[in-house]
Each structure stands twice: as C-alpha cells, then as structure tokens.
Design an enzyme around this catalytic site. Sequence first.
Site, PDB file in Angstrom:
ATOM      1  CG  ASP A   1      -6.320  66.332  62.065  1.00 15.59           C
ATOM      2  OD1 ASP A   1      -6.543  67.448  62.548  1.00 15.59           O
ATOM      3  OD2 ASP A   1      -5.393  65.590  62.465  1.00 15.59           O
TER       4      ASP A   1
ATOM      5  CG  LEU B   1      -6.237  65.053  66.362  1.00 14.77           C
ATOM      6  CD1 LEU B   1      -7.742  64.973  66.550  1.00 14.77           C
ATOM      7  CD2 LEU B   1      -5.517  64.879  67.697  1.00 14.77           C
ATOM      8  CG  ASP B   2      -4.948  62.738  59.937  1.00 20.52           C
ATOM      9  OD1 ASP B   2      -5.696  61.818  60.312  1.00 20.52           O
ATOM     10  OD2 ASP B   2      -5.293  63.599  59.120  1.00 20.52           O
ATOM     11  CD  GLN B   3       1.723  65.626  60.543  1.00 19.00           C
ATOM     12  OE1 GLN B   3       1.095  66.558  60.072  1.00 19.00           O
ATOM     13  NE2 GLN B   3       2.985  65.733  60.884  1.00 19.00           N
TER      14      GLN B   3
END
Length: 388
Positions: free
Chosen positions: A140, A168-170
């Site tokens: 991220d 960004l991950d989520q």
Amino acid sequence: MFGSLAGIRVVDVTMSVAGPFATLILADLGADVIKVERPGVGDDTRSWGPPFWEGESCHFSALNRNKRSVELDLKDPEGAAHFRELLTTADVFVQNLRPGALAKLGFGYDDVAAINPRLIYCDMTGYGSDGPLASSPAYDPLMQAFSGLMSLTGEDGRPPSRIPVSVLDQGTGMWTAIAVLDALRTRDRTGLGTHLETSLLSTALMWLPGQFTGYFAAGEVPKRLGSGTVGIYPYAAFPTATGHVIIAAGNQNLWTRLCTALDRTDLLSDPRFDQNADRVDHRDELFAELSATLAKHDSDHWVSVLGDAGVPITPIQTLDEVAAHEQVAAIGAFQQVPHPRIPGYTSIALPVRGPDGRPEFRMAPPLLGEHTDEVLAELADRRKEVEE
C-alpha cells in the site's frame, strides 16, 4: 437481506489486507469462504502487532470473520491434491500471491479452468500483470507513492504523507468483490467462469479522477493542499481555540452564511474572495482571515454557531471520540458480538444496511487451521457421493 451468496464457495489464498478485505465482503454477504493458509505460519497478519487482543492480532481479526481456515502445503503432493479437489468444489477463487507463484505449482488460471470451467478466478496484483513492473513488490505505501496519491497528501512545502490507512489495499478489495459479483451474474447466463484481475495501481488511479482530468486539461501538476481540496474554498480544516474543525462552504450561498455567522461580512465585499475561483486563487489569505476569527472560541462553540446557520462543519475527532459518539451508535456501525476467545469483542460491520440491519456476524475470525479436518471431511463425503 445480505445472504445472497449463501451456497457460493470461495477459496481464498490471500494474505495481508487487500485479499482478506475482498473475501471479508463476500463472506459477510453469505459466501462460504475457505481460507487456505501456510501450515504453522498462516496469513502474515496473524503476527502483526501489537496491538493484540487476548493474544490474537487485531489486524487479522478485523479482516477475517465469517471464514473457515484450512492449513495446506501446496508444495506437498498430498496438500496439492487436497487443494485441487477443493478448487473443483469452488465457485470463486481469489489469490494475491506474487505473480506466477501459483502457476509454477500448477494452479494458474488455465490449469484450474480445465478442472472447473465454472470457476471465477481472480488475481489480485500490485502493478497489474503486464508491463515492466508487473513482478515488482507492491504494498500500500509503495503504491500510494508510485501512483501520485502521496504527492497530494500533506501540507505544501513539507514532505508528503502516507494516508495512514490501507486505502489502496481495501479499495482493491472492494473492486474485487464488485467484479466477483458481476462475474457471478454473468455465469448465471453463460454457465461459464472467467479470469479477473484487479490491482492496487488501477485502484489508486481510480481514486484520482478529478486530479488527473484536471492535469490532462491544464497540464498543471496539483500541489499539496493539506486538508483542502482542488477547486473549492473554504473547504478545509481550520484551527479553533481548542482544536480543529472542517468547514465545507462549497457554494456561494454557504459562503455568505459562513461570513454572516462569523460576523465577518466584510469578507463578502473583498474582491479577493468574491467568487469561488477568487477564493481558490487567494486561499492562503482567506485561511489567515478565517483562522484569526475561529481562534477566538473553542470548537464546540463554532460547531454550534455555524451548524445553526446551516454551514457544513464538524470537529476533527480522535478514535475514542468517534467510538463514543451517539451518531455512530445510532447507525450500528460497531457490533459487540459473541467470540469464543475474546470477551467483549467488537467488530466494524459491513457499511451497508437493509430492513433487518447489517450483515450477520456468523463466525469469529478462525484460529490457524481451525477447520482443516472439517473441510477435508466434507471433501471425503463428496467423493463418496460421486463414487456411488
């Protein structure tokens, strides 16, 4: 409500944040998510901490409710055989291992589609599967930097700051879940699965539509604006006598209300601040004017005064203030739920609500390999049924 994926099996070979967040969404919508983990190690987040809650990682717990955990060594012939059989029972397969890792083990898309053509196979990547950086590590903070997102965070003239959540991950997890739902509907019509790909880079760029469109239009690289935004002002954080508030006067009517409530009607006749474009061009001067006035009273005073005047305003709260706020309680965002090992366990519910409330908390985040015997027994029973 929220049980539409009951009967859908998701095989989950993901770790860290992006993949588990995607399968968390699917699990909350009713899917049977089987999390396949490395023997003795499991998901990396199992060891992330402190903080820990009764010895269990808060990171892992936050992302892995409503799932079953199976330990399988995919490099071991017996483990690989169990995994292959498990994939024949799956509707969806989600993985975020390094590019090419599963293909080397015989579990690339073509390999798996050959034994289960109805499978929806989803690769979650960092930079995407093509291009010179396709095989590069992508976490991220790296992607916040590479995508340009981090160049916009923080105050002008100071070092850029990472958004301190895995946005960004989520976000990639959300896009993955959306893509899977679309693919399931398509399979209802065609009877066939498909190969999907999501990436942190694509997600990052999708979070910047206004900024990139502005750049393409004007050729100007936007500068860091701290709590502010492009093209609107005042629309940012301002200091008070006790803290900070966010004021969002996004149109001319709200600008007039703001100046009136602050007893600063002199600003309405100042040509520097006449229209929104003028205020944007002179944001530093306007910040100084408003801050001098707001510093005369505490945040509660201004939330009351400006709120009564119809000006959008809120204090910048800390997490303890948020957790105790009656508005958060009213919408049921935090759920205290039964947990076999953690008394008083509290979970953040999926942010959707129907007539009967939010998606059900069915199972606590699993211990490593907690359901291995259970799932392997199910596979054995299925083999017997097929043989008969």
